[in-house]
Design a protein around this motif. Structure first.
Motif, short mmCIF file in Angstrom:
data_model
loop_
_atom_site.label_atom_id
_atom_site.label_comp_id
_atom_site.label_asym_id
_atom_site.label_seq_id
_atom_site.Cartn_x
_atom_site.Cartn_y
_atom_site.Cartn_z
N UNK A 199 1.37 -1.37 -0.10
CA UNK A 199 -0.03 0.16 -0.48
C UNK A 199 0.78 1.44 -0.42
N UNK A 221 -6.65 3.54 2.45
CA UNK A 221 -6.25 2.31 2.68
C UNK A 221 -8.00 1.41 2.37
N UNK A 222 -8.97 1.98 2.65
CA UNK A 222 -9.91 0.96 2.94
C UNK A 222 -9.93 0.82 1.26
N UNK A 244 -7.46 -1.53 -0.14
CA UNK A 244 -7.59 -3.36 0.88
C UNK A 244 -9.08 -3.75 -0.47
N UNK A 245 -10.03 -3.04 -0.47
CA UNK A 245 -11.43 -3.51 -0.83
C UNK A 245 -10.64 -4.27 -2.33
N UNK A 287 -7.96 -4.66 -3.70
CA UNK A 287 -6.88 -5.76 -3.79
C UNK A 287 -7.48 -7.16 -3.69
N UNK A 288 -8.62 -7.12 -2.85
CA UNK A 288 -9.41 -8.30 -2.16
C UNK A 288 -10.01 -8.66 -4.04
#
Lengths: 117, 532
Positions: free
Chosen positions: A14, A63-64, A67-68, A70-71
C-alpha cells in the motif's frame, strides 16, 4: 478454529504520500523511532509533515479502498465454483439457491453449477 | 382413469369397513329403537286409550351386514328382535329378518357417514305367542310390526351412523367455529364394484361431476380419498383465507436481542479469511498513531440476525405427467451484523515496536434490507398421507432467488443463505389441500383407529390416496367381557374387565347373552346384574 492472518504484504504494497514520506524518513534516520514513540504528533509537526484530521481520514479511506480493490482482484483468481454466491453478487445476479429437503425435514443446499453462477 | 370424474372430492369405502363399524355400532348398543304405536282407530274413549297403544322396543339381534352386490346395488341384511307391549300389559317377543336397499348419507352435525334404508322387505316374521292369540290378531300385529319397522328404519332420524368420522370437515390451524369447517355435503354415490362404494362429495356448492364415470381405485384397501385440482384450490384458498397460522415470522421475537449465528471458520478458505483479515484491518484504522496490525488471530466469527418473513400463498397446477408445479414468494426484512473476536498484535511506527497481543470484538459488516421479494420456484413435491390422515404434499426440492446485493465474503454469504433459507423453508405454512380421510377416534367407544398407508395415485387432474385402517380389534369388538375363571361379566371399560387374562376372556356384544350363558354382573360396573 482460530485462524492467524498477517498483514505484512498489504502494508508493504500500500502506498500513500504521507505514509511513504514517514517510512523514508525512518529509514534515513533511525533515531526518529524513539522520537515518534515519545511524541508522535509533536515529531510529525517538527518534521513539517502535514498530518491533520483531514489527512488522517483521507489516508484511512484510501487504505480501505485499496484493501477492497486488492481483495476483489484476488477474488478474480479464485474459481467461481468455490465462491458461487460471491460471484453472483458481483455479477449483479440474485443469489440462486437450489434446496433439497431430506425426509426428516432438514434443508440441504446444492452447489450451483458453473453456468448458473 | 379419473378418481374424481369432475367432482372436487370422492371417497371410496370397502364394504368390509362399513360392516366392521356396523358391528361396533351394534355392540355399542347404539342400534336400539323404541316408541309407542297408536292404532289408527277414531274416537276411542279415554278409558280405552291404553288398549290402542302398542309399546315397542326393537333392536338388532346381530350385526347388520352391508352388501355391495354384483349387479352394483347396495343392500343391508339384518335380523331384528323386539318386544310389543299391548292391551295394557301383554308382552310379545318377535324376531324379523329384513333385507333393504340402502343409501349412504352424511350427518353434517356429527360428520359421520350414515346408512339409510330406502326400501325394506320383511323376509321372515316370527312372533312368540305365549298367549295363544287368534290368527287374526297375529296377522294384524304383523302388519303393525311392518309399519313400526318401516317407520323407524326408513325414517331420517333412524339412519344408522357409521363410525368413525370419515371425511372430516375440520382443517388444521383454523378458528374453532362451525363457519371454518369444510361445508361438506354428500352428493351422488355409486357401487363401483361388488366390494366398493364410492361417494361424490359436494363442496362449496360445487356439484359438478359425472357419477357414471366414477371408478374403483380402492384396490381392496379399506378407505380411499381423491381430490381434484379444482377441489385442492378451493380448499387451499378457504384455508389460507381463514387460517390462524402465523404467516409472518419474526426472529427473534421482540424485544429479545438479535439471534446470534456462529459461523464455523473452515480450514480450506484462506482467501476468504484474507478478506476478513484485511477488512478488519481497515476497520481498526491504521496510522492514526502510526499503528498497523501486523497479525490477527480470528477467535470467533458470528452474525447477529434480525429477520422478518411474510409468506405468500402457493401457486400450483397439475402437469400432464402427473407432477405439480408450485411456486410462491415471501417478503424479507433482514439485518445482519457480522462480528469477529480477534486477538491482534499491533506494530507501532510501522513495525519498529511490537505491542502486546490484545483481544477485542469487531463489527466488520452490517447489512440491512427491507421488503426484499424472495422468489421460490420449480418446487418439486411428493404426495403423501400425513399423520393427520390428510392427503398433502411434501416439498422435496425448490429453487430460491435471493436478490441480495451485499458484497460480502463467500463465507458470510453462505451463512446468511443458510440462516434465511433454513428458517424460510422450515417455517413455511402447511399446504392444506384436502380434508382428513377420517378422525382417529370411534365415537361411543374407547377404541382408536389409525391408517396404514396403501397407495397414492396421481394423474394430471387429481390425486387419490388409499389406506387400510388399523384398529384395536374392531372385528372382535364387544361391549362386554366375561371371565371364565370367576364367572363374572364386566363392561369393556371396567378396570376389572381389563385385568382379565386373555385366556379367560369371553366377549359378548349383548349383556343378555352373557347373562343367559350364566355369567354374573360385576359388582362395580354391572351391579344391577350382580346376584351375589
Amino acid at each position: 478454529m482460530k485462524k492467524r492472518i498477517s498483514n505484512s504484504r498489504s502494508i508493504k504494497e500500500f502506498h500513500h504520500p504521507v505514509l511513504d514520506d514517514i517510512k523514508d524518513r525512518l529509514k534515513k534516520d533511525p533515531t526518529l523511532v524513539q522520537r515518534f514513540k515519545d511524541d508522535f504528533q509533536g515529531t510529525i509537526r517538527d518534521l513539517g509533515i502535514v498530518y491533520g484530521d483531514k489527512e488522517k481520514n483521507k489516508l484511512k479511506r484510501d487504505w480501505q479502498k485499496w484493501v477492497r480493490e486488492d481483495l476483489r482482484n484476488k477474488m478474480e483468481g479464485v474459481p467461481k465454483d468455490k465462491i458461487p454466491y460471491y460471484s453472483m453478487v458481483r455479477n449483479g445476479k440474485p443469489i440462486s439457491i437450489r434446496v433439497f429437503l431430506t425426509t426428516d425435514g432438514k434443508v440441504r443446499k446444492i452447489q450451483p453449477r458453473e453456468d448458473e453462477i | 382413469m379419473s378418481a374424481t370424474a369432475g367432482y372436487y372430492i370422492t371417497a371410496e369405502v370397502h364394504e368390509r369397513l362399513i360392516n366392521n363399524f356396523l358391528h361396533v355400532a351394534f355392540c355399542s348398543n347404539s342400534l336400539v329403537f323404541s316408541g309407542t304405536y297408536t292404532l289408527p282407530f277414531p274416537d276411542v274413549p279415554e278409558s280405552l286409550q291404553e288398549f290402542i297403544e302398542i309399546d315397542y322396543q326393537i333392536s338388532f339381534a346381530e350385526s347388520p351386514v352391508i352388501d355391495c352386490t354384483y349387479d352394483l346395488n347396495l343392500f343391508m341384511r339384518a335380523r331384528i328382535e323386539g318386544k310389543f307391549v299391548l292391551l295394557g300389559g301383554i308382552e310379545l317377543d318377535f324376531e324379523v329378518q329384513i333385507r333393504g336397499e340402502i343409501n349412504p348419507g352424511y350427518d353434517q352435525d356429527t360428520s359421520r357417514l350414515t346408512i339409510g334404508l330406502i326400501e325394506i322387505a320383511l323376509e321372515d316374521i316370527e312372533i312368540n305367542d305365549e298367549y295363544h292369540l287368534s290368527p287374526v290378531i297375529i296377522e294384524r300385529l304383523n302388519e303393525i310390526l311392518e309399519i313400526i319397522i318401516s317407520e323407524n328404519l326408513l325414517g331420517d332420524y333412524t339412519s344408522i351412523p357409521i363410525s368413525p368420522v370419515i371425511i372430516s370437515p375440520k382443517l388444521p390451524e383454523m378458528p374453532d367455529d362451525e363457519r371454518f369447517r369444510l361445508p361438506i355435503l354428500f352428493g351422488n354415490f355409486k357401487v363401483a364394484s361388488p366390494e366398493t362404494l364410492v361417494v361424490a362429495i359436494n363442496l362449496f356448492d360445487n356439484e359438478s361431476g359425472d357419477v357414471n364415470a366414477l371408478t374403483d381405485y380402492l384396490n381392496d384397501a379399506d378407505l380411499g380419498l381423491a381430490v381434484n385440482e379444482a377441489g385442492m384450490h378451493a380448499i387451499y384458498d378457504f384455508w389460507w383465507e381463514n387460517t390462524t397460522w402465523n404467516k409472518v415470522i419474526t426472529i427473534p421475537n421482540p424485544p429479545d436481542p438479535p439471534y446470534r449465528y456462529d459461523v464455523e471458520i473452515p480450514d480450506n478458505a484462506e482467501q476468504i479469511l484474507e478478506i476478513l483479515g484485511w477488512v478488519q484491518t481497515a476497520i481498526i484504522g491504521i496510522l492514526t498513531a502510526g499503528i498497523y496490525t501486523e497479525e490477527s488471530s480470528i477467535d470467533a466469527l458470528w452474525i447477529d440476525f434480525q429477520m422478518s418473513i411474510a409468506f405468500e400463498q402457493f401457486d400450483f397446477s397439475f402437469n400432464s405427467d402427473g407432477t405439480i408445479s408450485m411456486s410462491t414468494e415471501f417478503t424479507l426484512d433482514l439485518e445482519a451484523v457480522v462480528s469477529m473476536q480477534v486477538t491482534t498484535t499491533d506494530l507501532w511506527l510501522f513495525g519498529a515496536i511490537e505491542g502486546e497481543p490484545e483481544t477485542r470484538n469487531l463489527q466488520v459488516f452490517t447489512g440491512r434490507v427491507r421488503d426484499l421479494v424472495v422468489r421460490i420456484d420449480s418446487a418439486s413435491v411428493q404426495f403423501y398421507l400425513n399423520e393427520d390422515n390428510r392427503l398433502t404434499v411434501d416439498l422435496r426440492s425448490l429453487d430460491i432467488d435471493l436478490p441480495l446485493d451485499w458484497d460480502m465474503p463467500e463465507l458470510i454469504l453462505d451463512a446468511i443463505v443458510d440462516f434465511v433459507v433454513g428458517y424460510a423453508v422450515e417455517s413455511m405454512p402447511p399446504f392444506v389441500i384436502a380434508p382428513a380421510m377420517f378422525e382417529g377416534e370411534l365415537p361411543g367407544t374407547d377404541m382408536t383407529i389409525s391408517a396404514g398407508f396403501s397407495s397414492i395415485q396421481v394423474t394430471d387432474e387429481d390425486a387419490a390416496v388409499t389406506a387400510s385402517l388399523i384398529t384395536s380389534g374392531v372385528e372382535t369388538y364387544a361391549a362386554f367381557i366375561a371371565n371364565r375363571d370367576t364367572g363374572e361379566v364386566h363392561r369393556r371399560v371396567c378396570e376389572y374387565g381389563r385385568k382379565i387374562k386373555r385366556i379367560n376372556r369371553e366377549y359378548y356384544c349383548r349383556l343378555e347373552d352373557a347373562l343367559a350363558a350364566g355369567y354374573n354382573g360385576c359388582y362395580y360396573c354391572l351391579r344391577e346384574y350382580d346376584t351375589g
